[in-house]
Structures are given as C-alpha cells and as structure tokens.
Design a protein around this motif. Structure first.
Motif, PDB file in Angstrom:
ATOM      1  N   UNK A  39       0.183 -39.682   6.917  1.00 59.21           N
ATOM      2  CA  UNK A  39      -0.824 -38.787   6.351  1.00 59.21           C
ATOM      3  C   UNK A  39      -0.291 -37.366   6.231  1.00 59.21           C
ATOM      4  N   UNK A  40      -0.775 -36.652   5.218  1.00 59.57           N
ATOM      5  CA  UNK A  40      -0.486 -35.226   5.067  1.00 59.57           C
ATOM      6  C   UNK A  40      -1.731 -34.508   4.537  1.00 59.57           C
ATOM      7  N   UNK A  41      -1.631 -33.187   4.447  1.00 62.54           N
ATOM      8  CA  UNK A  41      -2.781 -32.405   4.000  1.00 62.54           C
ATOM      9  C   UNK A  41      -2.318 -31.210   3.185  1.00 62.54           C
ATOM     10  N   UNK A  42      -3.223 -30.658   2.388  1.00 64.63           N
ATOM     11  CA  UNK A  42      -2.978 -29.414   1.652  1.00 64.63           C
ATOM     12  C   UNK A  42      -3.552 -28.210   2.392  1.00 64.63           C
ATOM     13  N   UNK A  43      -4.093 -28.424   3.585  1.00 66.93           N
ATOM     14  CA  UNK A  43      -4.800 -27.359   4.293  1.00 66.93           C
ATOM     15  C   UNK A  43      -3.870 -26.348   4.950  1.00 66.93           C
ATOM     16  N   UNK A  44      -2.655 -26.736   5.269  1.00 70.66           N
ATOM     17  CA  UNK A  44      -1.785 -25.889   6.092  1.00 70.66           C
ATOM     18  C   UNK A  44      -0.745 -25.176   5.237  1.00 70.66           C
TER      19      UNK A  44
ATOM     20  N   UNK B 202      -6.655 -33.998   1.500  1.00 75.04           N
ATOM     21  CA  UNK B 202      -5.608 -34.651   2.276  1.00 75.04           C
ATOM     22  C   UNK B 202      -5.134 -35.867   1.508  1.00 75.04           C
ATOM     23  N   UNK B 203      -4.026 -36.423   1.963  1.00 74.52           N
ATOM     24  CA  UNK B 203      -3.529 -37.624   1.291  1.00 74.52           C
ATOM     25  C   UNK B 203      -2.705 -38.444   2.275  1.00 74.52           C
ATOM     26  N   UNK B 204      -2.474 -39.670   1.895  1.00 75.69           N
ATOM     27  CA  UNK B 204      -1.673 -40.542   2.744  1.00 75.69           C
ATOM     28  C   UNK B 204      -0.972 -41.581   1.910  1.00 75.69           C
ATOM     29  N   UNK B 205       0.093 -42.134   2.469  1.00 80.16           N
ATOM     30  CA  UNK B 205       0.775 -43.252   1.831  1.00 80.16           C
ATOM     31  C   UNK B 205       0.711 -44.445   2.771  1.00 80.16           C
ATOM     32  N   UNK B 206       0.394 -45.579   2.213  1.00 82.50           N
ATOM     33  CA  UNK B 206       0.185 -46.781   3.010  1.00 82.50           C
ATOM     34  C   UNK B 206       0.457 -48.006   2.143  1.00 82.50           C
ATOM     35  N   UNK B 207       0.638 -49.155   2.756  1.00 85.91           N
ATOM     36  CA  UNK B 207       0.802 -50.374   1.969  1.00 85.91           C
ATOM     37  C   UNK B 207      -0.411 -50.596   1.067  1.00 85.91           C
TER      38      UNK B 207
END
Length: 360
Positions: free
Chosen positions: A211-216, A226-231
């Motif tokens: 997971x990552x975010x645009x907040x920081x 926020x966003x994430x990469x997953x199967x």
C-alpha cells in the motif's frame, strides 16, 4: 432503545490528534505528519479544472490515476486499487481477510489503525515485540499462531520512523505460511525509495499486498487518496467492500497530476530529510533519544512518560502541537512532524530549553 453491535460498542473511538492550543497561542501543528509544503502546482491546477465537473460522479475505476501508477511503477493496471487514503484499503483488507476465526498480527509499536481495523472485523489483535524501536522479523514469525490471517507491517514504521530492508521483508514473506496475507503499508515509502529496490514485485506471489498514499510525500493529505497493488483475485474481493465512488473527481485529478510531477515530489522528500537530519542532531546534543527516521517525522524518546507529558503540555501552552505515542505503546515518546523549517526551528528551540530545564 437502539443498540449498536456489541463489537462496536466495546471499541473506543479512534484516537485523533488533540489540536487544541492554549488560548491566544498561534497554532503550529507538528502532530499530523502532513507535508512541509503545498502539493505540486500541477496538482492544484488539475483539481481546480476538475471542480468544474462536480455535478457528475467520479470515475469508479480511477482509470487515469491507475494508468499513471501503472506506467510509473511498471505494474499491471488490474493489480492496482485506489482508496480514500490507505486507511480505506487497510479497513477493507481486514474486513475481507480477517475475522472471528482469522487473527491480525502486527509489530508492537505499529500504526494504531491496524488495531482499529482488526476490531472492526471482529478479529483478535496480536503483537510481536520490537527490538530498539525496530521491527523484528524473527519476533513476528515467532508470534504467528494457527489462526493468524493477516500480518500488517508499516515500512517505514509509524510512529518509529525505522524500516526493514527489502531482504528482510522477503525473509518475512518466506517465513510466513502461504495462507497468511502480508500487507506492507508504505505510506512513507517515497522517503526511502532511494535505499533499495521496491517491494511491488512481491505481489506476484499471490499472498502479499503493498500500500501507498498521496498524503505524505505528495502533500495531498486533504484529498484522501491512497492506492495499493495486489494480486487480481484479491482486488476482486476488495472491490466488493469498497465504496464504488470512494475518491472524488477533484482528488483523482490532483493525484494524477501530482504523480506526473515526480521532480516536485522528490524535492519535497529531499527538503524533508535535510530538516530531519538537522533536527535529530540538535536534539541528540541535549540528550533526547531520536532514532534514524526514513519518514517525514521524528520519534523523540524521553526518560519517563511523565517527562514526555510535561514537555507535550509545555509545548501546547506555546501553541506547538506534537503527538504523544501512548496509543502505540510508547507513552514516553513524542512524534514530531518535519513541517515547514520555521515551525520546526521554533519547536526545537522550545524542546531544547525544556529538556535542559528538566535535567537541572
């Protein structure tokens, strides 16, 4: 009388930062881990342009934003999910993959929202000891139980600011059972990307989410992206519990434009880390314990919880707000955001004076 579900009634509200300053004191907030400067001008312009279409619902598939993330990070588009901040995705992961028969495991001083997410899913919440404020892979693996369903690890950590290397994360994944989902929350990942290869490729195993975010680093805390990469199979399940219109049109436009301005984001990271190095050196000179941080904040550890509270209260009386970390099991520590340089300098002047006074 209408009663809530028992597991909700038993919960305490999520502890937000107390932003109240003394009457008449100008507020200097160094408690929320917000960026030291505004987002990219391109992001601001894109949000203004998108606001002209507010009569329409936002794109439920975040197509432009996902395309940008896919191109920048070399990820398949169908592996990317977006949420209203990474908290949205953390909560969804807990609801889908934890529960009364599937416990959540985190390091002892992990991001407190992991506990909240577990509670909302009716899942037992387990912790593993940390070593010197740093996540221990061995301790996490030793704490795994037969019903462990998810392991959440923030990397770099919040509130500690420390991090595991990619090699250590790979060792953690290899040591976990295949039926345990590993969630690596990289909300502060951009501040440490220069140190070693990113972990996005771990997702192809089918048992890991990043997971990552645009907040920081991108300075878009108010946009909630926020966003994430997953199967893909995990993405399919998560979409079932996510709000289909979870990110506004203006926020999507701002995030896509911010993503396209990598030079601005990287300069924000450089400015932040330079302020952090100077602040840590100054505090260490007066005896405050400060761990090396790979984030936009520092964790300040004092001798006792009473001393930390006294310093927090004295700072608040002057309008400077830091955040005590009792909720993360560190009642003797304060977390200081690396905000604008004048704010940090003012906080440091007060901290140095207060620390020296406490030692007399």
């Amino acid at each position: 009388m209408i009663r809530p579900n028992p597991h909700i009634a038993a919960r305490k509200p999520y502890a937000l930062a107390n932003m109240g300053a003394a009457d008449g004191a100008p507020l200097i907030s160094l408690a929320q881990n917000e960026s030291l400067r505004s987002p990219s001008p391109k992001a601001i312009a894109a949000a203004a342009w998108a606001s002209e279409s507010l009569a329409f619902y936002p794109d439920p598939d975040w197509l432009t934003l996902r395309a940008g993330l896919s191109e920048l990070h070399g990820l398949p588009r169908d592996s990317i999910l977006c949420g209203a901040g990474s908290l949205d995705l953390i909560g969804a992961l807990a609801r889908v993959y934890a529960g009364s028969s599937r416990a959540v495991l985190t390091p002892a001083h992990a991001y407190p929202f992991f506990r909240t997410a577990a509670q909302m899913a009716c899942a037992r919440f387990d912790t593993a000891v940390e070593e010197g404020g740093r996540v221990s892979v061995d301790a996490l693996l030793s704490a795994v139980r037969p019903d462990t369903g998810i392991v959440f690890v923030a990397n770099p950590g919040n509130p500690t600011g420390t991090r595991l290397s990619r090699v250590e994360l790979l060792c953690l994944r290899e040591g976990l059972r295949g039926d345990i989902l590993l969630v690596i929350d990289e909300a502060y990942g951009e501040f440490a990307d220069h140190l070693d290869a990113r972990c996005f490729d771990m997702v192809v195993r089918g048992d890991t989410v990043v997971l990552r975010t645009f907040s920081k680093a991108y300075g878009l805390a108010g946009a909630r992206v926020g966003w994430g990469t997953c199967p893909p199979e995990i993405a399919t399940e998560l979409r079932k519990v996510l709000n289909p219109n979870n990110i506004s049109a203006t926020s999507q436009a701002a995030a896509a434009a911010a993503l396209a301005d990598q030079a601005y984001m990287q300069e924000t990271c450089r400015l932040t880390m330079a302020i952090g190095r100077e602040a840590a050196e100054r505090l260490r000179k007066v005896g405050v314990s400060v761990a090396d941080s790979y984030t936009n904040f520092l964790l300040l550890e004092f001798d006792t919880s009473e001393q930390a509270k006294a310093i927090e209260d004295a700072l608040r009386a002057k309008g400077v707000i830091l955040r005590r970390q009792a909720g993360a099991g560190l009642p003797h520590a304060l977390r200081m955001t690396l905000g604008p340089a004048p704010w940090v300098d003012q906080a440091l002047d007060l901290l140095v004076a207060l620390t020296q006074e406490a030692k007399r």
